[in-house]
Each structure stands twice: as C-alpha cells, then as structure tokens.
Design an enzyme around this catalytic site. Sequence first.
Site, PDB file in Angstrom:
ATOM      1  N   HIS A 125     -75.948-115.381  51.834  1.00  0.00           N
ATOM      2  CA  HIS A 125     -75.228-114.591  50.834  1.00  0.00           C
ATOM      3  C   HIS A 125     -73.860-114.166  51.361  1.00  0.00           C
ATOM      4  CE1 HIS A 125     -74.735-111.375  47.744  1.00  0.00           C
ATOM      5  NE2 HIS A 125     -74.155-110.737  48.751  1.00  0.00           N
ATOM      6  N   GLU A 126     -73.814-113.684  52.590  1.00  0.00           N
ATOM      7  CA  GLU A 126     -72.549-113.212  53.155  1.00  0.00           C
ATOM      8  C   GLU A 126     -71.574-114.360  53.386  1.00  0.00           C
ATOM      9  OE1 GLU A 126     -71.848-110.137  53.146  1.00  0.00           O
ATOM     10  OE2 GLU A 126     -73.869-109.513  52.612  1.00  0.00           O
ATOM     11  N   HIS A 129     -69.741-115.316  50.258  1.00  0.00           N
ATOM     12  CA  HIS A 129     -68.558-114.515  49.927  1.00  0.00           C
ATOM     13  C   HIS A 129     -67.300-115.165  50.503  1.00  0.00           C
ATOM     14  CE1 HIS A 129     -70.188-111.071  47.876  1.00  0.00           C
ATOM     15  NE2 HIS A 129     -70.981-110.722  48.870  1.00  0.00           N
ATOM     16  N   GLU A 189     -70.993-110.389  43.726  1.00  0.00           N
ATOM     17  CA  GLU A 189     -72.302-110.286  44.354  1.00  0.00           C
ATOM     18  C   GLU A 189     -73.272-111.304  43.751  1.00  0.00           C
ATOM     19  OE1 GLU A 189     -73.561-108.634  46.858  1.00  0.00           O
ATOM     20  OE2 GLU A 189     -71.717-107.597  47.377  1.00  0.00           O
TER      21      GLU A 189
END
Length: 261
Positions: A125-126, A129, A189
Amino acid sequence: MSWLKYSAIALVVGLTACSSSPTGRNQLILFSDADMSNLGSQSFEQMKQELKISKDVKVNKYVQCVASAVTKHVPKQSSFDNWEVVVFDSEQVNAFALPGGKIGVYTGLLNVAKNQDQLATVIGHEIAHVLADHSNERLSQSQLANTGLQITSIALGASEYAQYRDATMSALGLGVQVGVLLPYGRTQESEADIVGLELMAKAGFDPRQSIALWQNMAKASKGQQPPELLSTHPSHGTRIQDLSETMQKLRNYNVSRPNCN
C-alpha cells in the site's frame, strides 16, 4: 498577483500537469521524478537522524524479507535504483514510503500486522503511494495553493529544502515533527489499496489477509476512528468492502510464496 504571473503558472500547469494515476484518474503533477526523489531522500535522512532505529536483528531481517519480496515486483524507477528499508523503534502502528525508494516501518505495526501477508499488505500500500505519484500530487496542489514553494524543474538544494521543510514534509505525508504521519486523501488511500493489493499478490503473498489486517486495525483503533465523512481515510468497513471487490478481479499469479516468518 499580476497577469504575467498567472500566465506563467498557467503555462507551467499546461505543460506539465497532464498525467494519469495507475487507475486512470487525472492528476495535477508539476514536479519531476528527480525533484521528488531528492525531497524524499532528504526527508528520510532527517528521519534517520531524529528517530530511533531498531537494532533488533530478527525484526529487521523479517521486515527486509517482506519488503524485498514486494519490491522485486515493482517496475524499475527512472529516478533511483534500489529501495532502502529502515525499521524505526516506535509504538506507532504505521509505515510509509517516500519518493526516492525509501520505506519506513514502525515496530508498533508488527503488533497489528500479525503475519508476513498482512505486513506485505501495508508495505504494498505504501509503495503504491509512490508509484501513483501521490506525494507529487499533494506538493503540486500545495504549490497552486500558494504555500510559498517555487515552481521549478530543478531539485531543491539543502537551503531551499530547509526553507520549505514544513510544506514539503506535509506533501510527503509526514508531519512537521517527523514521527507523525499525515493521511493522504480518501481517493489516494483507496487507490493505494487497489495498486498495493496487486503488488503483494504478484509477490506471492495472500491478498485475503488484507481483510484480516484491516479487521485488526479496527480492533486496535478501539472505536476511535472518526466517521468516514469527517476523515480523509476510508472507514475500516469501506476499506474491507473495497478490498474484497478488488480481490475478485485479481489475476491468479503463479509465483512461489515468500517465507519470511
């Protein structure tokens, strides 16, 4: 602001802002990959100086193993060659990734991400980004909101970085106090959830564990998460529902399963 300055900004936006995210969403992107990598690297070096780094060999080996398995399946980036992973000794239940290939994981996260698949969910997920240029998007929006940053295609040097530190750290998702992580917007997100889930699945981790992770997050928050409309994060329930729908669309990647536990 004079008409000339407005014209200059309009020209820069017109020349540089045409970009799409991995999910096809239109983005405002004003800075180059090299600019963002420079800012991310400077911020990460500052964090390593100001925050306590974990010396636990077992924990570091585990986190490095999971992160390495995920990053192996990330497309080669033009502005950096390798991903750097640092484990910070902190009770914070969080992690982050910065432009320039910098990944930070707080030891507190390991109390909630119970296994390698759940940790891979967060790391994927990070990283998403970064791949989706979310920091660039935030910095570009801050630029047009007159935060004082100068529109430039030249990477900020040390003196300029110090001058614009607060706005830069905020755009990168970091607080003025570097131990504080600021949330991205709900759209960003949700986008990182989708892209990150595919990343961890490509690496051989079990995407079904993403549901368990957010269930753990919900328990850890002890009901303290604000209503979705008052928060920049999707609610845990919305997140779980979106992840479930995304999983149904994932390809069946025929890859070996990592063994980091």
